[in-house]
Motif scaffolding. Structure first.
Motif, PDB file in Angstrom:
ATOM      1  N   GLY A  63       0.818  -1.203   0.000  1.00 31.10           N
ATOM      2  CA  GLY A  63       0.000   0.000   0.000  1.00 31.10           C
ATOM      3  C   GLY A  63       0.857   1.260   0.000  1.00 31.10           C
ATOM      4  N   ASN A  64       2.135   1.098   0.315  1.00 37.66           N
ATOM      5  CA  ASN A  64       3.081   2.211   0.284  1.00 37.66           C
ATOM      6  C   ASN A  64       4.110   1.982  -0.815  1.00 37.66           C
ATOM      7  N   ILE A  65       4.736   3.040  -1.233  1.00 31.80           N
ATOM      8  CA  ILE A  65       5.846   2.988  -2.181  1.00 31.80           C
ATOM      9  C   ILE A  65       7.123   3.055  -1.348  1.00 31.80           C
ATOM     10  N   ILE A  66       8.017   2.099  -1.555  1.00 33.57           N
ATOM     11  CA  ILE A  66       9.252   2.040  -0.766  1.00 33.57           C
ATOM     12  C   ILE A  66      10.446   2.210  -1.702  1.00 33.57           C
ATOM     13  N   LEU A  67      11.256   3.195  -1.410  1.00 34.24           N
ATOM     14  CA  LEU A  67      12.511   3.401  -2.123  1.00 34.24           C
ATOM     15  C   LEU A  67      13.604   2.793  -1.234  1.00 34.24           C
ATOM     16  N   ILE A  68      14.228   1.720  -1.716  1.00 39.25           N
ATOM     17  CA  ILE A  68      15.290   1.038  -0.973  1.00 39.25           C
ATOM     18  C   ILE A  68      16.619   1.446  -1.593  1.00 39.25           C
ATOM     19  N   ASN A  69      17.473   2.040  -0.781  1.00 38.21           N
ATOM     20  CA  ASN A  69      18.767   2.515  -1.257  1.00 38.21           C
ATOM     21  C   ASN A  69      19.872   1.740  -0.553  1.00 38.21           C
ATOM     22  N   PHE A  70      20.658   0.995  -1.330  1.00 39.37           N
ATOM     23  CA  PHE A  70      21.802   0.255  -0.806  1.00 39.37           C
ATOM     24  C   PHE A  70      23.022   1.156  -0.900  1.00 39.37           C
ATOM     25  N   TRP A  71      23.735   1.344   0.212  1.00 36.77           N
ATOM     26  CA  TRP A  71      24.845   2.286   0.268  1.00 36.77           C
ATOM     27  C   TRP A  71      25.970   1.751   1.143  1.00 36.77           C
ATOM     28  N   ALA A  72      27.123   2.430   1.038  1.00 38.31           N
ATOM     29  CA  ALA A  72      28.290   2.087   1.856  1.00 38.31           C
ATOM     30  C   ALA A  72      29.006   3.373   2.263  1.00 38.31           C
ATOM     31  N   SER A  73      29.690   3.328   3.387  1.00 36.70           N
ATOM     32  CA  SER A  73      30.370   4.524   3.901  1.00 36.70           C
ATOM     33  C   SER A  73      31.521   4.977   3.008  1.00 36.70           C
ATOM     34  N   TRP A  74      32.142   4.061   2.292  1.00 33.20           N
ATOM     35  CA  TRP A  74      33.287   4.390   1.439  1.00 33.20           C
ATOM     36  C   TRP A  74      32.860   4.942   0.075  1.00 33.20           C
ATOM     37  N   CYS A  75      31.571   5.051  -0.155  1.00 32.93           N
ATOM     38  CA  CYS A  75      31.016   5.438  -1.456  1.00 32.93           C
ATOM     39  C   CYS A  75      30.755   6.945  -1.507  1.00 32.93           C
ATOM     40  N   GLY A  76      31.570   7.660  -2.291  1.00 35.69           N
ATOM     41  CA  GLY A  76      31.390   9.102  -2.445  1.00 35.69           C
ATOM     42  C   GLY A  76      30.029   9.494  -2.988  1.00 35.69           C
ATOM     43  N   PRO A  77      29.544   8.846  -4.068  1.00 30.87           N
ATOM     44  CA  PRO A  77      28.207   9.179  -4.578  1.00 30.87           C
ATOM     45  C   PRO A  77      27.100   8.922  -3.544  1.00 30.87           C
ATOM     46  N   VAL A  90      19.868   1.043   3.235  1.00 32.12           N
ATOM     47  CA  VAL A  90      20.439  -0.226   3.690  1.00 32.12           C
ATOM     48  C   VAL A  90      21.954  -0.185   3.498  1.00 32.12           C
ATOM     49  N   ASN A  91      22.673  -0.149   4.617  1.00 32.95           N
ATOM     50  CA  ASN A  91      24.131  -0.184   4.577  1.00 32.95           C
ATOM     51  C   ASN A  91      24.574  -1.618   4.342  1.00 32.95           C
ATOM     52  N   VAL A  92      25.522  -1.810   3.428  1.00 36.07           N
ATOM     53  CA  VAL A  92      25.924  -3.156   3.016  1.00 36.07           C
ATOM     54  C   VAL A  92      27.247  -3.618   3.634  1.00 36.07           C
ATOM     55  N   GLU A  93      27.784  -2.853   4.561  1.00 33.57           N
ATOM     56  CA  GLU A  93      29.075  -3.197   5.147  1.00 33.57           C
ATOM     57  C   GLU A  93      28.904  -4.156   6.319  1.00 33.57           C
ATOM     58  N   GLN A 115      30.143   0.240  12.206  1.00 36.02           N
ATOM     59  CA  GLN A 115      30.618   1.477  12.817  1.00 36.02           C
ATOM     60  C   GLN A 115      30.972   2.529  11.767  1.00 36.02           C
ATOM     61  N   ALA A 116      31.576   2.114  10.669  1.00 33.21           N
ATOM     62  CA  ALA A 116      31.900   3.061   9.591  1.00 33.21           C
ATOM     63  C   ALA A 116      30.623   3.688   9.034  1.00 33.21           C
ATOM     64  N   GLY A 117      29.574   2.894   8.909  1.00 30.70           N
ATOM     65  CA  GLY A 117      28.288   3.416   8.444  1.00 30.70           C
ATOM     66  C   GLY A 117      27.692   4.405   9.427  1.00 30.70           C
ATOM     67  N   LYS A 118      27.800   4.098  10.719  1.00 31.24           N
ATOM     68  CA  LYS A 118      27.276   5.017  11.744  1.00 31.24           C
ATOM     69  C   LYS A 118      28.058   6.323  11.734  1.00 31.24           C
ATOM     70  N   ASP A 119      29.376   6.245  11.572  1.00 31.89           N
ATOM     71  CA  ASP A 119      30.202   7.451  11.489  1.00 31.89           C
ATOM     72  C   ASP A 119      29.824   8.283  10.259  1.00 31.89           C
ATOM     73  N   PHE A 120      29.591   7.618   9.160  1.00 29.76           N
ATOM     74  CA  PHE A 120      29.185   8.256   7.901  1.00 29.76           C
ATOM     75  C   PHE A 120      27.904   9.064   8.101  1.00 29.76           C
ATOM     76  N   LEU A 121      26.961   8.503   8.866  1.00 29.25           N
ATOM     77  CA  LEU A 121      25.649   9.123   9.067  1.00 29.25           C
ATOM     78  C   LEU A 121      25.656  10.252  10.083  1.00 29.25           C
ATOM     79  N   ALA A 122      26.679  10.318  10.916  1.00 30.66           N
ATOM     80  CA  ALA A 122      26.694  11.206  12.074  1.00 30.66           C
ATOM     81  C   ALA A 122      26.364  12.663  11.757  1.00 30.66           C
ATOM     82  N   ASP A 123      26.858  13.185  10.662  1.00 33.45           N
ATOM     83  CA  ASP A 123      26.642  14.609  10.366  1.00 33.45           C
ATOM     84  C   ASP A 123      25.627  14.853   9.246  1.00 33.45           C
ATOM     85  N   LEU A 124      24.866  13.835   8.884  1.00 39.01           N
ATOM     86  CA  LEU A 124      23.957  13.983   7.749  1.00 39.01           C
ATOM     87  C   LEU A 124      22.526  14.383   8.131  1.00 39.01           C
TER      88      LEU A 124
END
Length: 167
Positions: A52-66, A91-94, A98-107
């Protein structure tokens, strides 16, 4: 003569088995594989319960500039379309989160973030590029798959979401 006949049968058997066990790549129009993951707030979310909802699933990693460039774009999409039944799931794939959490800290993101520590979900979704964005329609079908991210993709995402909202 007996050796070559056995060899031929073995080769045919091997080829038949290798074709039958090849992984099926996720394609637009397929039902999105169901999964349950715990978000950063500790809540288990199950994709099939989002029908019933539209879900955008984004797979990402902390080392990924884009991925870093794309995160604010994803937040704007959820902000703009959340009231119309659209959710963004990151969805972080690492394997080490911890690297993913650090990546998110200032976003300053408020959409749901998950950690696929075993990479089982990214394997199921046949993630081959970072980031990979999959848009699932209200019926649970994969409708769009975007590989990578470049400036301007937000327009593609918004157009896809608007089309699905109108359906």
């Amino acid at each position: 003569m007996m050796f070559s006949k056995r060899w031929f049968i073995a080769l045919c058997t091997f080829l038949a088995l290798s074709v039958s066990i090849q992984a099926h790549a996720l394609s637009e129009g397929d039902m999105a594989p169901d999964f349950t993951l715990k978000n950063m707030q500790g809540e288990n979310l199950k994709l099939s319960e989002q029908r019933g909802n539209i879900i955008l699933i984004n797979f990402w990693a902390s080392w990924c500039g884009p991925c870093r460039k794309e995160m604010p774009v994803l937040q704007k999409l959820e902000d703009n379309y959340q009231d119309l039944g659209v959710a963004v799931w990151g969805v972080n794939v690492e394997q080490e989160n911890q690297a993913g959490k650090d990546f998110l800290a200032d976003l300053n993101l408020s959409f749901d973030i998950f950690f696929d520590e075993t990479n089982s979900l990214s394997e199921t979704y046949d993630v081959k590029a970072m980031p990979t964005t999959v848009i699932v329609d209200r019926d649970g079908k994969v409708r769009y798959v975007f590989l990578g991210y470049q400036d301007g993709y937000e327009k593609k995402y918004a157009a896809a979401i608007k089309k699905l909202i109108r359906e």
